[in-house]
Scaffold this active site. Structure first.
Site, PDB file in Angstrom:
ATOM      1  N   ALA A 104     -64.420   3.493  35.419  1.00 42.85           N
ATOM      2  CA  ALA A 104     -64.381   3.267  33.975  1.00 42.85           C
ATOM      3  C   ALA A 104     -64.686   1.812  33.639  1.00 42.85           C
ATOM      4  CB  ALA A 104     -63.014   3.660  33.431  1.00 42.85           C
ATOM      5  N   SER A 108     -60.624  -0.503  38.917  1.00 48.03           N
ATOM      6  CA  SER A 108     -59.622   0.289  39.651  1.00 48.03           C
ATOM      7  C   SER A 108     -59.684   0.000  41.149  1.00 48.03           C
ATOM      8  CB  SER A 108     -59.788   1.782  39.377  1.00 48.03           C
ATOM      9  OG  SER A 108     -60.996   2.244  39.904  1.00 48.03           O
ATOM     10  N   ALA A 110     -60.689  -2.772  42.726  1.00 47.89           N
ATOM     11  CA  ALA A 110     -60.147  -4.103  43.030  1.00 47.89           C
ATOM     12  C   ALA A 110     -58.631  -4.122  42.860  1.00 47.89           C
ATOM     13  CB  ALA A 110     -60.795  -5.148  42.129  1.00 47.89           C
ATOM     14  N   ALA A 111     -58.122  -3.385  41.871  1.00 46.75           N
ATOM     15  CA  ALA A 111     -56.670  -3.370  41.651  1.00 46.75           C
ATOM     16  C   ALA A 111     -55.953  -2.666  42.811  1.00 46.75           C
ATOM     17  CB  ALA A 111     -56.351  -2.681  40.323  1.00 46.75           C
ATOM     18  N   ASP A 152     -63.999  -9.280  39.407  1.00 45.60           N
ATOM     19  CA  ASP A 152     -62.939  -8.269  39.298  1.00 45.60           C
ATOM     20  C   ASP A 152     -61.746  -8.629  40.188  1.00 45.60           C
ATOM     21  OD1 ASP A 152     -64.877  -7.036  37.800  1.00 45.60           O
ATOM     22  OD2 ASP A 152     -64.778  -5.108  38.822  1.00 45.60           O
TER      23      ASP A 152
END
Ligand code: MEV
Length: 319
Positions: A104, A108, A110-111, A152
């Site tokens: 999106a 996501s 990288a998190a 990111d």
């Protein structure tokens, strides 16, 4: 047995995506209310070195050792072992549970990487610096697309608003007031690998024209930094919308994203643009709080699949 867990936030790129790959600056904010979480459970019955990874969100259940060397998790664990000097990993079960929508444009991957590294650090008794987390997570980012700028993993590891330029020291931005964003999902997954490759192809085919667009984005980002630091949301909104038309010229927007951007602006947003890789994914709209509900309704009516408000809090709240 108690498990160890850690989290990391989503991110939005306010301005400058794609151009940041070509050494222009970009501005990104963490989204602290939307997070990835990684829990690690020691698994004594497993053989030393046996790592089991589960993620319900992407329906993954695997042992680390069956993943190919170029897989993001392999790269991450390799970076972790290199950083810590750990020759043998203890047996463990790693469970990923993320609220961040996949594909999106909200970072996501990288998190999950940063949350996993924090949890692994806690598991072996090491607290990594943000710079270490960002550098290790960057190794996994390369698995998602070959030439990531590093924005990111940096904004997510530092969890602060950043003015980012590849290969330069990070600048944290001072926000004098909160910024209210709406993030709207188009219902079509972001195509970051494809759009990054398409921009590269465009750069090779028509370097002068494409280079000029990239430079204009850079100029806009430098101006926008002043607006961010002055809390001038009206000018910032206009800069976002100008950035959107440059992203369109780069070929990374889509009619659906355009539709959402126009709906937000027509309903009174200060500015709107796609955020992240494009080709699908999310748009962001900068709004004054009193217009938020109206813009949200307009985005749903224009076909957004999900819209959520994200407040980027003034800098004092990050300390
Ligand atoms: C992806 O979130 C942002 C892009 O600029 C790619 C990158 O910076 O690596 C499209």
């Amino acid at each position: 047995m108690p498990s160890i867990s850690a989290t990391a936030p989503a991110k939005v790129i306010l301005l400058g995506e794609h151009a940041v790959v070509y050494n222009q600056p970009a501005i990104a904010f963490p989204v602290p209310d939307v997070r990835a979480r990684v829990a690690i459970l020691a698994n004594p019955p497993g053989k030393p070195g046996h790592v089991e990874i589960t993620s319900r969100q992407v329906q993954l259940q695997t042992s680390l050792d069956v993943l190919p060397p170029e897989h993001a998790f392999q790269r991450l664990f390799t970076a972790f072992q290199r950083e810590t000097g750990l020759k043998q990993l203890p047996a463990m079960q790693v469970t990923i549970s993320s609220e961040i929508p996949v594909a999106a444009g909200m970072g996501s991957g990288a998190a999950v990487s940063v949350a996993m590294l924090k949890a692994l650090g806690l598991f072996v008794g090491i607290k990594f610096s943000n710079a270490q987390l960002a550098a290790m997570a960057y190794e996994a980012e390369k698995a998602y697309h070959g030439n990531p700028s590093g924005i990111d993993n940096t904004v997510i590891a530092c969890e602060k608003p950043v003015y980012f330029k590849k290969n330069e020291p990070i600048t944290f931005l001072t926000l004098p007031s909160d910024f209210n964003l709406l993030i709207a999902y188009s219902g079509i997954p972001a195509q970051t690998i494809a759009t990054v490759n398409a921009v590269r192809a465009k750069m090779e085919q028509s370097p002068v024209q494409t280079g000029a667009i990239i430079e204009q984005i850079g100029t806009l980002v430098r101006q926008a930094r002043v607006y961010v630091e002055a809390g001038d949301v009206a000018s910032l909104g206009r800069a976002c919308t100008q950035n959107q038309s440059l992203l369109m010229q780069l070929g990374v927007s889509t009619p659906k994203l355009e539709n959402l951007v126009n709906a937000a602006i027509n309903a009174g947003a200060l500015g709107a643009k796609l955020t992240g890789g494009g080709g699908g994914g999310n748009i962001l709209a900068l709004v004054n709080p009193e217009i938020q509900v109206k813009v949200m309704d307009a985005l749903y009516q224009a076909g957004a699949e999900r819209v959520f408000p994200a407040t980027v809090r003034k800098t004092a709240d990050y300390e």
